[in-house]
Design a protein around this motif. Structure first.
Motif, mmCIF file in Angstrom:
data_model
loop_
_atom_site.group_PDB
_atom_site.id
_atom_site.type_symbol
_atom_site.label_atom_id
_atom_site.label_comp_id
_atom_site.label_asym_id
_atom_site.label_seq_id
_atom_site.Cartn_x
_atom_site.Cartn_y
_atom_site.Cartn_z
ATOM 1 N N SER A 40 0.837 -1.203 0.000
ATOM 2 C CA SER A 40 0.000 0.000 0.000
ATOM 3 C C SER A 40 0.872 1.254 0.000
ATOM 4 O O SER A 40 0.623 2.200 -0.746
ATOM 5 C CB SER A 40 -0.926 0.022 1.218
ATOM 6 N N MET A 41 1.906 1.250 0.843
ATOM 7 C CA MET A 41 2.811 2.404 0.885
ATOM 8 C C MET A 41 3.454 2.632 -0.479
ATOM 9 O O MET A 41 3.515 3.768 -0.968
ATOM 10 C CB MET A 41 3.897 2.206 1.948
ATOM 11 N N TYR A 42 3.921 1.564 -1.097
ATOM 12 C CA TYR A 42 4.586 1.695 -2.401
ATOM 13 C C TYR A 42 3.632 2.261 -3.453
ATOM 14 O O TYR A 42 3.993 3.184 -4.199
ATOM 15 C CB TYR A 42 5.127 0.343 -2.864
ATOM 16 N N LEU A 43 2.421 1.718 -3.516
ATOM 17 C CA LEU A 43 1.470 2.161 -4.539
ATOM 18 C C LEU A 43 1.076 3.620 -4.337
ATOM 19 O O LEU A 43 0.979 4.383 -5.303
ATOM 20 C CB LEU A 43 0.226 1.272 -4.528
ATOM 21 N N VAL A 44 0.853 4.014 -3.087
ATOM 22 C CA VAL A 44 0.476 5.408 -2.831
ATOM 23 C C VAL A 44 1.625 6.344 -3.186
ATOM 24 O O VAL A 44 1.429 7.371 -3.842
ATOM 25 C CB VAL A 44 0.051 5.602 -1.361
ATOM 26 N N ARG A 45 2.834 5.990 -2.778
ATOM 27 C CA ARG A 45 3.990 6.866 -3.052
ATOM 28 C C ARG A 45 4.245 7.019 -4.540
ATOM 29 O O ARG A 45 4.822 8.031 -4.973
ATOM 30 C CB ARG A 45 5.261 6.302 -2.407
ATOM 31 N N ASN A 46 3.853 6.045 -5.314
ATOM 32 C CA ASN A 46 4.111 6.095 -6.753
ATOM 33 C C ASN A 46 2.857 6.426 -7.544
ATOM 34 O O ASN A 46 2.761 6.113 -8.735
ATOM 35 C CB ASN A 46 4.708 4.768 -7.217
ATOM 36 N N SER A 47 1.916 7.090 -6.894
ATOM 37 C CA SER A 47 0.694 7.549 -7.556
ATOM 38 C C SER A 47 0.561 9.056 -7.355
ATOM 39 O O SER A 47 1.094 9.604 -6.387
ATOM 40 C CB SER A 47 -0.543 6.846 -6.978
ATOM 41 N N ASP A 48 -0.128 9.690 -8.276
ATOM 42 C CA ASP A 48 -0.434 11.110 -8.134
ATOM 43 C C ASP A 48 -1.796 11.252 -7.470
ATOM 44 O O ASP A 48 -2.785 10.667 -7.924
ATOM 45 C CB ASP A 48 -0.465 11.807 -9.497
ATOM 46 N N ASP A 58 3.594 11.337 0.788
ATOM 47 C CA ASP A 58 4.427 10.485 1.628
ATOM 48 C C ASP A 58 3.777 10.244 2.988
ATOM 49 O O ASP A 58 3.841 9.131 3.536
ATOM 50 C CB ASP A 58 5.811 11.120 1.826
ATOM 51 N N MET A 59 3.147 11.270 3.547
ATOM 52 C CA MET A 59 2.476 11.106 4.844
ATOM 53 C C MET A 59 1.315 10.125 4.729
ATOM 54 O O MET A 59 1.106 9.273 5.606
ATOM 55 C CB MET A 59 1.987 12.466 5.350
ATOM 56 N N VAL A 60 0.548 10.222 3.644
ATOM 57 C CA VAL A 60 -0.555 9.284 3.417
ATOM 58 C C VAL A 60 -0.005 7.868 3.259
ATOM 59 O O VAL A 60 -0.523 6.901 3.835
ATOM 60 C CB VAL A 60 -1.379 9.692 2.185
ATOM 61 N N ALA A 61 1.059 7.740 2.458
ATOM 62 C CA ALA A 61 1.649 6.420 2.208
ATOM 63 C C ALA A 61 2.156 5.782 3.503
ATOM 64 O O ALA A 61 1.948 4.590 3.752
ATOM 65 C CB ALA A 61 2.782 6.546 1.195
ATOM 66 N N LEU A 62 2.830 6.569 4.338
ATOM 67 C CA LEU A 62 3.345 6.035 5.595
ATOM 68 C C LEU A 62 2.218 5.681 6.553
ATOM 69 O O LEU A 62 2.314 4.695 7.302
ATOM 70 C CB LEU A 62 4.285 7.057 6.244
#
Length: 528
Positions: free
Chosen positions: A405-413, A423-427
Protein backbone atom coordinates in the motif's frame (compact mmCIF):
# COMPACT_ATOMS: atom_id res chain seq x y z
CA UNK A 1 -3.00 40.51 -12.23
CA UNK A 2 -5.57 38.07 -10.85
CA UNK A 3 -8.20 39.19 -8.39
CA UNK A 4 -6.98 39.46 -4.80
CA UNK A 5 -6.08 36.03 -3.46
CA UNK A 6 -7.73 35.01 -0.23
CA UNK A 7 -5.36 34.17 2.59
CA UNK A 8 -5.68 33.76 6.32
CA UNK A 9 -6.16 37.07 8.13
CA UNK A 10 -3.29 37.75 10.49
CA UNK A 11 -3.73 38.99 14.01
CA UNK A 12 -2.19 42.06 15.60
CA UNK A 13 -1.33 45.46 14.20
CA UNK A 14 2.08 44.65 12.75
CA UNK A 15 2.08 43.54 9.13
CA UNK A 16 3.96 40.27 8.59
CA UNK A 17 6.83 40.18 6.09
CA UNK A 18 5.80 39.83 2.45
CA UNK A 19 6.01 36.49 0.64
CA UNK A 20 8.41 35.74 -2.18
CA UNK A 21 8.09 33.15 -4.96
CA UNK A 22 10.91 32.29 -7.35
CA UNK A 23 10.13 30.27 -10.48
CA UNK A 24 13.13 28.77 -12.30
CA UNK A 25 11.81 27.84 -15.73
CA UNK A 26 13.18 26.74 -19.07
CA UNK A 27 13.66 30.24 -20.47
CA UNK A 28 13.71 32.61 -17.48
CA UNK A 29 13.97 32.96 -13.72
CA UNK A 30 11.14 35.00 -12.21
CA UNK A 31 10.55 36.56 -8.80
CA UNK A 32 7.11 37.54 -7.46
CA UNK A 33 6.63 39.46 -4.22
CA UNK A 34 3.30 39.87 -2.45
CA UNK A 35 1.83 41.03 0.86
CA UNK A 36 -0.96 39.46 2.89
CA UNK A 37 -3.31 42.23 4.02
CA UNK A 38 -5.18 42.49 7.31
CA UNK A 39 -8.38 41.19 5.67
CA UNK A 40 -6.59 38.14 4.30
CA UNK A 41 -6.34 39.32 0.70
CA UNK A 42 -3.01 39.26 -1.11
CA UNK A 43 -1.56 42.28 -2.90
CA UNK A 44 1.16 41.86 -5.52
CA UNK A 45 4.12 44.12 -4.81
CA UNK A 46 6.70 43.49 -7.50
CA UNK A 47 7.61 41.05 -10.25
CA UNK A 48 11.08 40.64 -11.76
CA UNK A 49 12.51 38.29 -14.33
CA UNK A 50 15.75 37.54 -16.11
CA UNK A 51 16.01 35.53 -19.31
CA UNK A 52 18.25 32.49 -18.80
CA UNK A 53 17.78 29.59 -21.18
CA UNK A 54 18.36 26.57 -18.95
CA UNK A 55 16.21 24.54 -21.31
CA UNK A 56 18.72 24.97 -24.14
CA UNK A 57 21.23 23.05 -22.06
CA UNK A 58 18.92 20.61 -20.35
CA UNK A 59 16.72 19.56 -23.28
CA UNK A 60 19.61 19.30 -25.74
CA UNK A 61 22.22 17.53 -23.62
CA UNK A 62 20.47 16.57 -20.38
CA UNK A 63 23.10 18.63 -18.57
CA UNK A 64 23.25 22.26 -17.38
CA UNK A 65 26.57 23.83 -18.27
CA UNK A 66 28.79 25.52 -15.64
CA UNK A 67 28.32 28.86 -17.44
CA UNK A 68 24.52 28.59 -17.21
CA UNK A 69 24.77 27.57 -13.54
CA UNK A 70 26.76 30.72 -12.81
CA UNK A 71 24.18 32.81 -14.67
CA UNK A 72 21.53 31.36 -12.36
CA UNK A 73 23.66 32.07 -9.30
CA UNK A 74 24.18 35.69 -10.35
CA UNK A 75 20.47 36.17 -11.03
CA UNK A 76 19.41 34.69 -7.71
CA UNK A 77 22.06 36.71 -5.93
CA UNK A 78 20.42 39.84 -7.32
CA UNK A 79 17.00 38.55 -6.31
CA UNK A 80 18.33 37.93 -2.80
CA UNK A 81 19.18 41.62 -2.51
CA UNK A 82 15.60 42.50 -3.46
CA UNK A 83 14.30 40.02 -0.87
CA UNK A 84 16.52 41.65 1.76
CA UNK A 85 15.13 45.08 0.87
CA UNK A 86 11.62 43.76 1.52
CA UNK A 87 12.86 42.00 4.69
CA UNK A 88 11.71 38.61 3.43
CA UNK A 89 13.44 35.73 5.25
CA UNK A 90 14.88 32.94 3.12
CA UNK A 91 12.89 30.37 5.11
CA UNK A 92 10.29 28.25 3.31
CA UNK A 93 7.37 29.85 5.14
CA UNK A 94 8.24 33.20 3.54
CA UNK A 95 10.11 32.26 0.36
CA UNK A 96 9.62 29.35 -1.98
CA UNK A 97 11.88 28.74 -4.96
CA UNK A 98 10.59 26.11 -7.39
CA UNK A 99 12.22 24.70 -10.51
CA UNK A 100 10.34 23.07 -13.37
CA UNK A 101 11.34 20.50 -16.00
CA UNK A 102 14.48 22.22 -17.29
CA UNK A 103 16.07 21.70 -13.88
CA UNK A 104 14.28 18.58 -12.65
CA UNK A 105 15.21 16.59 -15.79
CA UNK A 106 18.89 17.63 -15.80
CA UNK A 107 21.41 14.98 -14.79
CA UNK A 108 23.34 17.51 -12.67
CA UNK A 109 20.36 19.22 -11.06
CA UNK A 110 21.77 18.58 -7.57
CA UNK A 111 24.96 20.38 -8.56
CA UNK A 112 22.91 23.41 -9.61
CA UNK A 113 20.74 23.35 -6.49
CA UNK A 114 23.74 22.97 -4.16
CA UNK A 115 25.66 25.76 -5.93
CA UNK A 116 22.72 28.13 -5.61
CA UNK A 117 22.29 27.32 -1.92
CA UNK A 118 25.99 27.78 -1.13
CA UNK A 119 26.16 31.10 -2.98
CA UNK A 120 22.82 32.64 -1.99
CA UNK A 121 21.22 30.65 0.84
CA UNK A 122 18.17 30.08 -1.36
CA UNK A 123 16.90 26.51 -1.31
CA UNK A 124 15.55 25.45 -4.71
CA UNK A 125 12.88 22.77 -4.88
CA UNK A 126 12.33 20.83 -8.13
CA UNK A 127 8.62 20.28 -8.76
CA UNK A 128 7.03 17.57 -10.85
CA UNK A 129 4.06 17.68 -13.21
CA UNK A 130 1.52 16.86 -10.49
CA UNK A 131 2.70 19.79 -8.37
CA UNK A 132 2.70 22.18 -11.32
CA UNK A 133 -0.89 21.24 -12.11
CA UNK A 134 -1.85 21.69 -8.45
CA UNK A 135 -0.33 25.17 -8.46
CA UNK A 136 -2.13 25.91 -11.72
CA UNK A 137 -5.46 24.96 -10.18
CA UNK A 138 -4.79 27.07 -7.08
CA UNK A 139 -3.93 30.05 -9.28
CA UNK A 140 -7.39 29.86 -10.86
CA UNK A 141 -9.37 29.79 -7.60
CA UNK A 142 -9.64 33.61 -7.38
CA UNK A 143 -11.48 33.47 -10.73
CA UNK A 144 -13.98 30.78 -9.71
CA UNK A 145 -16.88 33.27 -9.62
CA UNK A 146 -16.30 34.37 -13.22
CA UNK A 147 -18.62 33.05 -15.98
CA UNK A 148 -15.88 30.99 -17.63
CA UNK A 149 -15.35 28.99 -14.43
CA UNK A 150 -19.05 28.71 -13.62
CA UNK A 151 -20.15 25.51 -11.90
CA UNK A 152 -21.84 24.12 -15.01
CA UNK A 153 -18.89 24.83 -17.32
CA UNK A 154 -16.40 22.28 -18.68
CA UNK A 155 -12.92 23.75 -19.01
CA UNK A 156 -9.63 22.53 -20.39
CA UNK A 157 -6.78 24.44 -18.76
CA UNK A 158 -3.54 24.20 -20.71
CA UNK A 159 -0.15 25.74 -20.07
CA UNK A 160 2.60 25.29 -22.63
CA UNK A 161 5.97 25.66 -20.94
CA UNK A 162 9.44 25.43 -22.36
CA UNK A 163 9.83 21.77 -21.45
CA UNK A 164 6.33 20.36 -21.09
CA UNK A 165 2.64 20.99 -21.59
CA UNK A 166 0.37 20.62 -18.56
CA UNK A 167 -3.33 19.88 -19.06
CA UNK A 168 -6.12 20.00 -16.49
CA UNK A 169 -9.67 19.06 -17.53
CA UNK A 170 -12.42 20.34 -15.21
CA UNK A 171 -16.01 19.11 -15.38
CA UNK A 172 -18.22 21.35 -13.25
CA UNK A 173 -15.16 22.44 -11.23
CA UNK A 174 -14.18 18.81 -10.57
CA UNK A 175 -11.15 17.46 -12.37
CA UNK A 176 -11.80 14.91 -15.11
CA UNK A 177 -8.16 14.21 -15.83
CA UNK A 178 -4.73 15.75 -15.34
CA UNK A 179 -1.79 15.04 -17.55
CA UNK A 180 1.65 16.31 -18.43
CA UNK A 181 3.10 15.91 -21.92
CA UNK A 182 6.76 16.11 -22.92
CA UNK A 183 5.83 18.68 -25.54
CA UNK A 184 7.32 21.98 -24.46
CA UNK A 185 7.82 24.86 -26.88
CA UNK A 186 11.59 25.06 -26.41
CA UNK A 187 12.01 21.29 -26.22
CA UNK A 188 10.02 20.94 -29.47
CA UNK A 189 12.05 23.56 -31.31
CA UNK A 190 15.34 22.03 -30.23
CA UNK A 191 14.30 18.50 -31.16
CA UNK A 192 13.29 19.61 -34.63
CA UNK A 193 16.37 21.72 -35.26
CA UNK A 194 18.49 18.59 -34.77
CA UNK A 195 17.09 17.33 -38.11
CA UNK A 196 18.75 20.24 -39.98
CA UNK A 197 15.76 20.17 -42.32
CA UNK A 198 14.49 23.11 -44.40
CA UNK A 199 12.10 25.51 -42.64
CA UNK A 200 9.08 24.10 -44.47
CA UNK A 201 9.93 20.56 -43.41
CA UNK A 202 10.46 21.66 -39.82
CA UNK A 203 6.96 23.16 -39.82
CA UNK A 204 5.52 19.83 -41.04
CA UNK A 205 7.36 17.91 -38.33
CA UNK A 206 6.18 20.37 -35.69
CA UNK A 207 2.59 20.04 -36.88
CA UNK A 208 2.86 16.25 -36.75
CA UNK A 209 4.14 16.13 -33.18
CA UNK A 210 1.57 18.65 -31.97
CA UNK A 211 -1.24 16.82 -33.76
CA UNK A 212 -0.48 13.56 -31.94
CA UNK A 213 -0.63 15.31 -28.57
CA UNK A 214 -3.85 17.26 -29.16
CA UNK A 215 -5.52 14.14 -30.55
CA UNK A 216 -4.60 12.31 -27.35
CA UNK A 217 -6.03 15.16 -25.26
CA UNK A 218 -9.27 15.07 -27.24
CA UNK A 219 -9.63 11.30 -26.78
CA UNK A 220 -9.24 11.77 -23.03
CA UNK A 221 -12.26 14.09 -22.79
CA UNK A 222 -15.87 13.07 -22.39
CA UNK A 223 -17.94 15.20 -24.77
CA UNK A 224 -14.89 17.23 -25.91
CA UNK A 225 -16.98 19.68 -27.90
CA UNK A 226 -18.36 21.09 -24.61
CA UNK A 227 -14.97 22.16 -23.26
CA UNK A 228 -13.73 25.74 -23.21
CA UNK A 229 -9.99 26.20 -23.66
CA UNK A 230 -8.22 28.30 -21.02
CA UNK A 231 -4.67 29.14 -22.09
CA UNK A 232 -2.06 29.98 -19.47
CA UNK A 233 1.56 30.93 -19.94
CA UNK A 234 3.58 33.89 -21.11
CA UNK A 235 3.20 33.08 -24.81
CA UNK A 236 -0.60 33.11 -24.58
CA UNK A 237 -0.51 36.38 -22.62
CA UNK A 238 1.77 37.92 -25.24
CA UNK A 239 -0.64 36.94 -28.03
CA UNK A 240 -3.51 38.46 -26.06
CA UNK A 241 -1.60 41.73 -25.64
CA UNK A 242 -1.25 41.94 -29.43
CA UNK A 243 -4.79 40.90 -30.31
CA UNK A 244 -6.68 42.53 -27.45
CA UNK A 245 -4.74 45.43 -25.86
CA UNK A 246 -5.74 46.24 -22.29
CA UNK A 247 -7.19 42.81 -21.56
CA UNK A 248 -5.07 42.38 -18.41
CA UNK A 249 -7.18 44.82 -16.39
CA UNK A 250 -10.00 42.25 -16.23
CA UNK A 251 -7.75 39.28 -15.49
CA UNK A 252 -9.35 37.41 -18.39
CA UNK A 253 -9.34 37.86 -22.14
CA UNK A 254 -11.16 36.15 -25.01
CA UNK A 255 -9.25 35.58 -28.24
CA UNK A 256 -10.78 34.75 -31.59
CA UNK A 257 -9.33 31.49 -32.92
CA UNK A 258 -9.37 32.97 -36.43
CA UNK A 259 -7.24 35.92 -35.31
CA UNK A 260 -4.98 33.63 -33.30
CA UNK A 261 -4.44 31.50 -36.41
CA UNK A 262 -3.42 34.54 -38.45
CA UNK A 263 -1.00 35.70 -35.76
CA UNK A 264 0.48 32.22 -35.28
CA UNK A 265 1.18 31.76 -38.98
CA UNK A 266 2.75 35.23 -39.15
CA UNK A 267 5.05 34.47 -36.21
CA UNK A 268 6.04 31.04 -37.56
CA UNK A 269 7.11 32.65 -40.85
CA UNK A 270 9.61 34.88 -39.05
CA UNK A 271 13.06 33.87 -37.90
CA UNK A 272 14.04 34.18 -34.24
CA UNK A 273 16.10 37.30 -35.10
CA UNK A 274 13.13 38.82 -36.89
CA UNK A 275 10.86 38.13 -33.90
CA UNK A 276 13.32 39.82 -31.54
CA UNK A 277 13.44 42.91 -33.76
CA UNK A 278 9.73 43.04 -34.63
CA UNK A 279 8.18 42.32 -31.25
CA UNK A 280 10.99 43.46 -28.92
CA UNK A 281 11.33 40.03 -27.36
CA UNK A 282 14.42 38.51 -25.82
CA UNK A 283 15.84 35.46 -27.58
CA UNK A 284 14.43 32.76 -25.26
CA UNK A 285 10.95 34.30 -25.62
CA UNK A 286 11.31 34.49 -29.39
CA UNK A 287 12.34 30.83 -29.60
CA UNK A 288 9.29 29.55 -27.74
CA UNK A 289 6.56 31.85 -29.06
CA UNK A 290 5.70 30.16 -32.37
CA UNK A 291 5.61 26.54 -31.17
CA UNK A 292 3.57 27.47 -28.07
CA UNK A 293 0.95 29.41 -30.01
CA UNK A 294 0.67 26.57 -32.52
CA UNK A 295 -0.12 24.12 -29.69
CA UNK A 296 -2.86 26.40 -28.32
CA UNK A 297 -4.24 26.95 -31.82
CA UNK A 298 -4.38 23.28 -32.82
CA UNK A 299 -6.04 22.31 -29.56
CA UNK A 300 -8.72 24.99 -29.99
CA UNK A 301 -9.32 23.86 -33.56
CA UNK A 302 -9.60 20.15 -32.78
CA UNK A 303 -12.14 21.01 -30.06
CA UNK A 304 -14.01 23.15 -32.62
CA UNK A 305 -13.72 26.32 -30.52
CA UNK A 306 -14.33 29.74 -32.02
CA UNK A 307 -12.48 31.46 -29.20
CA UNK A 308 -10.16 30.67 -26.30
CA UNK A 309 -9.76 32.28 -22.90
CA UNK A 310 -6.48 33.72 -21.63
CA UNK A 311 -5.79 34.47 -17.98
CA UNK A 312 -3.26 36.58 -16.12
CA UNK A 313 -2.88 33.78 -13.55
CA UNK A 314 0.51 32.10 -13.40
CA UNK A 315 1.95 29.10 -11.62
CA UNK A 316 3.62 31.58 -9.26
CA UNK A 317 0.18 32.78 -8.16
CA UNK A 318 -0.63 29.19 -7.24
CA UNK A 319 2.56 28.80 -5.20
CA UNK A 320 1.78 32.10 -3.48
CA UNK A 321 -1.79 31.01 -2.78
CA UNK A 322 -0.56 27.82 -1.13
CA UNK A 323 1.94 29.74 1.00
CA UNK A 324 -0.49 32.43 2.11
CA UNK A 325 -3.51 30.25 2.76
CA UNK A 326 -1.67 27.36 4.42
CA UNK A 327 -4.24 24.70 5.43
CA UNK A 328 -7.06 26.72 3.88
CA UNK A 329 -5.59 25.97 0.47
CA UNK A 330 -5.71 22.26 1.14
CA UNK A 331 -9.30 22.49 2.37
CA UNK A 332 -10.36 24.29 -0.80
CA UNK A 333 -8.94 21.38 -2.74
CA UNK A 334 -10.67 18.82 -0.51
CA UNK A 335 -13.32 17.68 -3.07
CA UNK A 336 -10.66 17.21 -5.75
CA UNK A 337 -8.34 15.38 -3.35
CA UNK A 338 -11.07 12.98 -2.28
CA UNK A 339 -12.15 12.38 -5.86
CA UNK A 340 -8.57 11.53 -6.80
CA UNK A 341 -8.27 9.23 -3.78
CA UNK A 342 -11.48 7.38 -4.69
CA UNK A 343 -10.31 6.98 -8.29
CA UNK A 344 -7.07 5.43 -7.01
CA UNK A 345 -8.97 3.14 -4.63
CA UNK A 346 -11.20 1.86 -7.44
CA UNK A 347 -8.17 1.30 -9.65
CA UNK A 348 -6.75 -1.13 -7.09
CA UNK A 349 -10.13 -2.73 -6.33
CA UNK A 350 -10.36 -1.98 -2.62
CA UNK A 351 -13.20 -3.26 -0.48
CA UNK A 352 -15.10 0.02 -0.74
CA UNK A 353 -17.52 -0.72 2.11
CA UNK A 354 -14.66 -1.47 4.51
CA UNK A 355 -12.74 1.58 3.29
CA UNK A 356 -15.78 3.80 3.81
CA UNK A 357 -16.36 2.40 7.31
CA UNK A 358 -12.73 2.97 8.33
CA UNK A 359 -12.88 6.46 6.81
CA UNK A 360 -15.95 7.45 8.86
CA UNK A 361 -14.56 5.99 12.06
CA UNK A 362 -11.18 7.69 11.52
CA UNK A 363 -12.89 11.03 11.02
CA UNK A 364 -15.03 10.55 14.12
CA UNK A 365 -12.00 9.70 16.24
CA UNK A 366 -9.92 12.54 14.78
CA UNK A 367 -12.56 15.12 15.67
CA UNK A 368 -13.24 13.68 19.12
CA UNK A 369 -9.50 13.69 19.92
CA UNK A 370 -8.86 17.23 18.69
CA UNK A 371 -7.69 18.49 22.09
CA UNK A 372 -5.31 15.54 22.34
CA UNK A 373 -3.57 15.76 18.97
CA UNK A 374 -4.01 19.49 18.10
CA UNK A 375 -3.70 18.75 14.39
CA UNK A 376 -5.13 21.10 11.78
CA UNK A 377 -7.90 20.13 9.33
CA UNK A 378 -5.25 19.38 6.71
CA UNK A 379 -4.26 16.27 8.67
CA UNK A 380 -7.85 15.08 8.82
CA UNK A 381 -7.80 15.16 5.03
CA UNK A 382 -4.54 13.18 4.92
CA UNK A 383 -5.93 10.68 7.44
CA UNK A 384 -9.11 10.36 5.37
CA UNK A 385 -7.04 9.58 2.29
CA UNK A 386 -5.05 6.95 4.18
CA UNK A 387 -8.23 5.38 5.58
CA UNK A 388 -9.59 4.93 2.05
CA UNK A 389 -6.29 3.65 0.61
CA UNK A 390 -4.82 1.62 3.48
CA UNK A 391 -5.68 -1.75 1.89
CA UNK A 392 -4.84 -1.06 -1.77
CA UNK A 393 -1.74 -3.21 -1.34
CA UNK A 394 -4.01 -6.27 -1.40
CA UNK A 395 -4.05 -5.75 -5.17
CA UNK A 396 -0.41 -6.88 -5.17
CA UNK A 397 -0.51 -9.49 -2.41
CA UNK A 398 -2.37 -10.02 0.85
CA UNK A 399 0.84 -10.88 2.68
CA UNK A 400 2.65 -7.68 3.56
CA UNK A 401 -0.07 -5.63 1.93
CA UNK A 402 0.63 -2.63 4.19
CA UNK A 403 4.06 -2.28 2.57
CA UNK A 404 2.56 -2.68 -0.89
CA UNK A 405 0.00 0.00 0.00
CA UNK A 406 2.81 2.40 0.89
CA UNK A 407 4.59 1.69 -2.40
CA UNK A 408 1.47 2.16 -4.54
CA UNK A 409 0.48 5.41 -2.83
CA UNK A 410 3.99 6.87 -3.05
CA UNK A 411 4.11 6.09 -6.75
CA UNK A 412 0.69 7.55 -7.56
CA UNK A 413 -0.43 11.11 -8.13
CA UNK A 414 -3.13 12.36 -5.76
CA UNK A 415 -4.38 15.62 -7.17
CA UNK A 416 -4.16 18.46 -4.67
CA UNK A 417 -1.51 16.88 -2.45
CA UNK A 418 2.17 17.74 -2.48
CA UNK A 419 4.78 14.95 -2.62
CA UNK A 420 5.38 15.45 1.11
CA UNK A 421 1.65 15.04 1.77
CA UNK A 422 1.54 11.91 -0.39
CA UNK A 423 4.43 10.48 1.63
CA UNK A 424 2.48 11.11 4.84
CA UNK A 425 -0.55 9.28 3.42
CA UNK A 426 1.65 6.42 2.21
CA UNK A 427 3.35 6.04 5.59
CA UNK A 428 0.01 6.14 7.38
CA UNK A 429 -1.07 3.22 5.17
CA UNK A 430 2.21 1.48 5.94
CA UNK A 431 1.62 1.64 9.69
CA UNK A 432 -2.07 0.72 9.79
CA UNK A 433 -0.96 -2.77 10.84
CA UNK A 434 2.00 -4.84 12.00
CA UNK A 435 5.29 -3.12 12.96
CA UNK A 436 5.32 0.30 14.59
CA UNK A 437 7.37 3.14 13.04
CA UNK A 438 11.12 2.82 13.55
CA UNK A 439 13.98 5.21 12.72
CA UNK A 440 15.51 2.49 10.53
CA UNK A 441 12.45 2.30 8.24
CA UNK A 442 12.94 3.89 4.79
CA UNK A 443 10.91 7.07 4.14
CA UNK A 444 9.98 7.39 7.83
CA UNK A 445 13.64 8.04 8.63
CA UNK A 446 13.66 10.98 6.19
CA UNK A 447 10.95 12.88 8.10
CA UNK A 448 11.84 15.65 10.50
CA UNK A 449 10.69 15.48 14.12
CA UNK A 450 7.43 17.39 13.65
CA UNK A 451 6.52 15.27 10.62
CA UNK A 452 7.20 12.05 12.54
CA UNK A 453 5.01 13.18 15.43
CA UNK A 454 2.17 14.21 13.13
CA UNK A 455 2.42 10.91 11.28
CA UNK A 456 2.23 8.70 14.38
CA UNK A 457 -0.75 10.70 15.66
CA UNK A 458 -2.63 9.88 12.45
CA UNK A 459 -1.42 6.28 12.17
CA UNK A 460 -2.50 5.55 15.77
CA UNK A 461 -6.04 6.69 14.95
CA UNK A 462 -6.10 4.68 11.72
CA UNK A 463 -5.04 1.50 13.52
CA UNK A 464 -7.90 1.89 16.00
CA UNK A 465 -10.45 2.62 13.26
CA UNK A 466 -9.29 -0.40 11.24
CA UNK A 467 -9.51 -2.64 14.33
CA UNK A 468 -13.15 -1.60 14.83
CA UNK A 469 -13.99 -3.18 11.45
CA UNK A 470 -11.67 -6.13 11.88
CA UNK A 471 -14.09 -8.56 10.25
CA UNK A 472 -14.92 -6.23 7.31
CA UNK A 473 -18.55 -6.75 8.27
CA UNK A 474 -19.47 -3.15 9.21
CA UNK A 475 -20.91 -4.24 12.56
CA UNK A 476 -19.49 -1.03 14.03
CA UNK A 477 -20.15 2.03 11.91
CA UNK A 478 -20.25 4.64 14.67
CA UNK A 479 -18.99 5.07 18.21
CA UNK A 480 -19.54 7.46 21.09
CA UNK A 481 -16.17 8.70 22.32
CA UNK A 482 -15.48 9.59 25.95
CA UNK A 483 -12.01 10.79 26.94
CA UNK A 484 -10.81 10.04 30.47
CA UNK A 485 -7.43 10.87 32.03
CA UNK A 486 -6.01 7.40 31.41
CA UNK A 487 -8.22 5.95 28.67
CA UNK A 488 -10.44 6.60 25.69
CA UNK A 489 -13.76 4.79 25.98
CA UNK A 490 -15.53 3.85 22.76
CA UNK A 491 -19.16 2.87 23.25
CA UNK A 492 -21.12 1.00 20.59
CA UNK A 493 -24.86 0.53 20.20
CA UNK A 494 -26.79 -2.40 18.70
CA UNK A 495 -23.98 -4.94 19.02
CA UNK A 496 -24.14 -7.93 21.34
CA UNK A 497 -20.61 -9.33 21.07
CA UNK A 498 -17.41 -7.26 20.69
CA UNK A 499 -14.92 -10.09 21.21
CA UNK A 500 -13.36 -9.90 17.72
CA UNK A 501 -12.99 -6.12 17.78
CA UNK A 502 -11.64 -6.11 21.37
CA UNK A 503 -8.99 -8.64 20.40
CA UNK A 504 -8.07 -6.53 17.38
CA UNK A 505 -7.81 -3.41 19.57
CA UNK A 506 -5.59 -5.25 22.04
CA UNK A 507 -3.30 -6.07 19.12
CA UNK A 508 -3.41 -2.73 17.28
CA UNK A 509 -3.93 -0.24 20.11
CA UNK A 510 -0.25 -0.23 21.10
CA UNK A 511 0.69 2.78 18.98
CA UNK A 512 -2.29 4.75 20.26
CA UNK A 513 -1.23 4.15 23.87
CA UNK A 514 2.36 5.16 23.09
CA UNK A 515 1.31 8.37 21.33
CA UNK A 516 -1.61 9.54 23.44
CA UNK A 517 -0.75 7.89 26.78
CA UNK A 518 -4.20 6.33 26.99
CA UNK A 519 -5.57 2.84 26.48
CA UNK A 520 -8.56 2.31 24.20
CA UNK A 521 -11.54 0.58 25.81
CA UNK A 522 -14.38 -0.74 23.65
CA UNK A 523 -17.75 -1.24 25.35
CA UNK A 524 -21.34 -1.98 24.50
CA UNK A 525 -23.42 1.04 25.39
CA UNK A 526 -26.14 0.04 27.81
CA UNK A 527 -29.66 1.32 27.35
CA UNK A 528 -30.65 3.88 29.92
Amino acid sequence: MPPALQGQPHSGDAMPPPFGVIDIGATAIRLMLAQVNADGTVTHLESLQQAISLGKDSFATGYISPATIEQCVKCLGNFRQVLAEYQIPLRRGHLRAVATSAVSSASNRDTLIDRIYIATGIEVEPVDEAEIIRFTYLSLLPFESTPVLAAEADNLVIEVGGGSTEVLALHQKRFQFIRGYQLGSLRLRQQLEEYNAPALKLRELMESQISRTVQDIRRSLREPEHFHVIAMGGDARFAASLLKPGWESQGWGTLSVTKLETLTHEILRLSVDDLVRTYHLNYPEAETLGPALLIYLRLAQILEQKSIFVTTATMRDGVLAEMSTQDVGTERLRPQVLQSVMTLARKYQVDQQHADTVRRLSQKLFRALQTEHNLSPKFELLLTAAAVLHDIGNFVAISGHHKHSMYLVRNSDIFGLSPADVDMVALCCRYHRRALPRPSHPVFSSLDRDQRINLVKMAAILRVADALDRGHNRRITDVDVRIAPDKVVLQVRNVTDLTLEQLALAHKGDLFEQVYGKTVVLQIQKDR
